[in-house]
Every structure is written in structure tokens, then in C-alpha cells.
Design a protein around this motif. Sequence first.
Motif, short mmCIF file in Angstrom:
data_model
loop_
_atom_site.label_atom_id
_atom_site.label_comp_id
_atom_site.label_asym_id
_atom_site.label_seq_id
_atom_site.Cartn_x
_atom_site.Cartn_y
_atom_site.Cartn_z
N ALA A 120 0.87 -1.18 0.00
CA ALA A 120 0.00 0.00 0.00
C ALA A 120 0.91 1.22 0.00
O ALA A 120 1.89 1.27 0.77
CB ALA A 120 -0.90 0.01 1.24
N HIS A 121 0.61 2.18 -0.86
CA HIS A 121 1.50 3.34 -0.89
C HIS A 121 1.23 4.29 0.27
O HIS A 121 0.09 4.47 0.70
CB HIS A 121 1.44 4.07 -2.24
N LEU A 122 2.32 4.89 0.76
CA LEU A 122 2.27 5.79 1.91
C LEU A 122 1.89 7.21 1.52
O LEU A 122 1.30 7.94 2.31
CB LEU A 122 3.65 5.86 2.55
N SER A 147 -9.00 7.94 2.09
CA SER A 147 -9.28 6.74 1.31
C SER A 147 -8.03 6.33 0.51
O SER A 147 -7.62 5.16 0.50
CB SER A 147 -10.46 7.07 0.38
N ASP A 148 -7.43 7.30 -0.14
CA ASP A 148 -6.24 7.10 -0.98
C ASP A 148 -5.02 7.71 -0.31
O ASP A 148 -4.73 8.88 -0.51
CB ASP A 148 -6.48 7.74 -2.35
N ASN A 149 -4.29 7.05 0.59
CA ASN A 149 -4.41 5.63 0.69
C ASN A 149 -4.54 5.16 2.14
O ASN A 149 -4.00 4.13 2.52
CB ASN A 149 -3.21 4.98 0.00
N GLY A 181 6.37 7.07 -2.90
CA GLY A 181 6.48 7.52 -4.28
C GLY A 181 5.50 6.98 -5.31
O GLY A 181 5.88 6.76 -6.45
N GLU A 182 4.23 6.77 -4.92
CA GLU A 182 3.28 6.30 -5.94
C GLU A 182 2.68 7.45 -6.72
O GLU A 182 2.42 7.35 -7.91
CB GLU A 182 2.16 5.49 -5.27
N GLU A 183 2.42 8.55 -6.01
CA GLU A 183 1.66 9.64 -6.62
C GLU A 183 2.56 10.52 -7.50
O GLU A 183 3.73 10.75 -7.18
CB GLU A 183 1.02 10.52 -5.54
N GLY A 184 1.96 11.05 -8.56
CA GLY A 184 2.58 12.09 -9.37
C GLY A 184 4.05 11.89 -9.66
O GLY A 184 4.46 10.87 -10.21
N LEU A 208 -2.70 -2.50 -2.80
CA LEU A 208 -3.93 -1.98 -2.19
C LEU A 208 -3.97 -0.48 -2.40
O LEU A 208 -3.07 0.24 -1.96
CB LEU A 208 -3.95 -2.28 -0.69
N ASP A 209 -5.01 -0.03 -3.07
CA ASP A 209 -5.09 1.40 -3.35
C ASP A 209 -6.54 1.85 -3.25
O ASP A 209 -7.38 1.45 -4.05
CB ASP A 209 -4.52 1.70 -4.75
N GLY A 210 -6.83 2.68 -2.24
CA GLY A 210 -8.17 3.22 -2.08
C GLY A 210 -9.17 2.21 -1.54
O GLY A 210 -8.79 1.19 -0.96
ZN LIG Z 1 -3.52 5.82 -4.45
#
Ligand SMILES: [Zn+2]
Length: 434
Positions: A120-122, A147-149, A181-184, A208-210
Motif C-alpha cells: 500500500a503506498h504511503l 481513502s487514498d491511501n 512515491g506512488e503519486e505524481g 492496495l489502493d483506495g
Molecule cells: Zn492511491
Amino acid sequence: MKLAFEWCLKSLVLSGILLSMPVRPVAHFPTHRSTGLAQLPTNTQVRCALDWFAEHRAWIDDEQARLTEIPAPTFQEADRAAAVKVLLSAVGLEVSTDKTGNVIGLLRGASDKELVVLSAHLDTVFPAGTDVTVRREKSRMTAPGISDNGAGLAALVAIARAIHEARIQPQRSILFVANVGEEGEGNLRGMRALVEAYRDRLKAVIVLDGSSVDHVTTKALASRRVEVVIAGPGGHSWSDFGIPNPINALVRGSVRFISTRVPSAPRTTFNLGQIEGGTSVNSVPHDARLKVDMRSENEDELTRLETALRECVTAGVRDEMEASRDRSKGKLEWKLETLGNRPGGELAPNSPLLAALRAADEFIGNQSRVERASTDANIPLSLGIEAVAIGAGGNGGGAHSLQEWYEPDGREKGLQRVLLTLLGSSGVSAEKTR
Ligand SMILES: [Zn+2]
């Protein structure tokens, strides 16, 4: 509610009564002997873990709120990572933090040769200073990132704890990962480092995302993010009028580019997302910048789009140079920088991981639609490693907005779905009675 789980644990010891225990209705659970999918939900320890979620709802909700309230903009995930590390350590995992900042908790399987990842991304899209206080009204929680995340992280720690308390030993080892580092502009750097480090042993990745249980992402949407930078001599708006202007050039190029035709199949999109430059209204700017996001179901289309963007900017700069009547102070220079590059890929329809997910769906009475999206799963999928991205259950909305919300009602089903998919993929070693 505690009693029920204690009873569940006792039943692990009193294996003699197992045979007389009522068995959960699993008539439609497909037979898949190689990974033991059919037998999974009837395994006593797995049943304990499945029941654990409903009995610990308040704990899961509270941890979700607590983690969400620790700010974690991309590249500044360390505080939230530290909190997750404490939670994973508390359930007996061997926890470490890698150089990129990923928190990795190892649960040793009967065989250590193969690994399954639950991640799951932080990070969140919200900049430092954003108010991330969680407001709770009845069961609904509202906060940026809840929710995210927040949902994914809560699920990660809940599943680790359920497996620990139900004393499940997997066949393959499981890595519980809270990654950065998942976003943008994080550009999936956490997942890239993780897959790089464990590539040889990695059999499956579950991201796991959202929230929700309505989808399973098996197709990775390829994307490319670039920044165009145009620089010029700069000067005074009155006395230097006529020198080449980087903003003019960028506008000229942009107007050309936005007329680029993209196919609807394979679906291909582009977005001029951020534009900036200049220092004041009465100065000819020194520079102008434009960020562009391009996505496609087919990576070749991205290459085509990037080429179109380069041609349009070249033309825009040329037009501006030709139109300028004073070139004595210098000319325009430009470059295109890649901010991010997310590779595409697809999970084979007959993959064991997808079979495990489908079996889990059947168990909870769910039908999920297959989706294409840009997630951490892009990285393993692009390398031919089985991966899916799924929601963590419950309901949520307003992702990436300040009004983001989450409702945990029914989240147990989502957590059961994740647990069964994970254990279906790792396998469970024979029941022990301690
Ligand atoms: Zn996400």
C-alpha cells in the motif's frame, strides 16, 4: 466481540472438534488444487483470520484515522512510514526500511525461495501544510488522503495482524510493504526499488489502493509526463519590446499541440496540466514551463504523442523567433525533460493470481470488473510479474480533493477478499496446533 476470536483461537488448539464445526458455505469456491484455493476458507486458521476483521473494526478505523493524520506528501513519507513500521513490528514481522524509504515487513513462509508482496503506498498528493485532521460523523471519516491511501494502509496492517493472531504460516514468504512515491512525480519509485531488489523471487504483487471491491486492475495504463522549458534573454516590457518571448513561444507551440488527434482505440489522452513562467507583468520573461501528462492503452501512441509535442514546441519557438524584431539580445533555447514514465503491461487472463482473486470474489459474493489504470502494479506487470491493484473495501470518494471521504461499512468483505487473494497466492502451510 473479543470472546468470539478467543473462541476461534481455542478451536485451533482443540483440533478434535474441528470436524464437527459448521463449515462456511463455500459450495461455489472453485477447485484449484495447486494453490489450495478451494480449501482455503475451510482451513481453521484462515477462518479465524476471516472473522478477525469484523471483530476489530474499531481498531482498524482508528488506525486508518491515525495514519491519515500523519502528513505524507510524496518525497516526505518518513513520519508515516515510521508509524507503519511500529505496527508491522508489533505483529512479529521482521521489518526493515530500504534506502528509498519503503517499509518492508517479512513473514517467513515454509519456503523462503518465493515471495508474494502485499503493498500500500504511503504518500498523498497533498502538499505539506494541508490540514489532514480526520472529521468523523457517524461512521463516515473525512480528510485528505483518508481513502487514498488511508484505506489501503489500514488494510495492510489489519491483514498482517489478522494473519499473525490466527497463527497462519504461508507457504511462500509474504512481504508487507508500505511504499513511497506512488503519486505524481514520485514516479512509482518505491515500487521500482522494491521490484528491483526482490525481482528473482517475486511471484506476485497485490497492490492496495483506495476503497471498494468493485474492480481489479490487471492492465497497466502506460503514461509519460514531461516538462517543456523554454528560456530567453528576458528584458523590459517597454524598452525591450520585440525580443523573443518564451511565454509567446510556449503558447504558440501549445496551440499547435492541442490540435493533435489521438485515437479513441487504443484510448489515448493528453493534458496540459501546469503552466508557469515570468516574474512580473512588465517584464519579458526569462523562461516559460509547461507540464504535460500523456496516457495510452498502447505505449507506441505515447511515443507518437511525445514526438508531436516536440515538433509543436520546435515550431512554436521558430515562429516566435521569426516574429521577433530584435534578436540582438539573444535567442530562445528549449528542452524537454521527462518527469515520469510509467510502463504498460497486462496480467494474463489465466494467471494464478487472478484465479485467487476470482475465488475470493466468489467467497464474498462479489463480481469485480477488470480495469486498466496507472498504479504501482505497472512496474511488476511491465516486467511480466503477476500483479493486481485492488481496493481495500468500504466506500470512498473525492480522491485527491480536500473533501475526500471514507465509509467503512462492509469493509470486512473487502479485507476478506484481500486476505484470500493473498493467501491464495502465497499458499498456506499445513495447520499447526500449538
Ligand atoms: Zn492511491
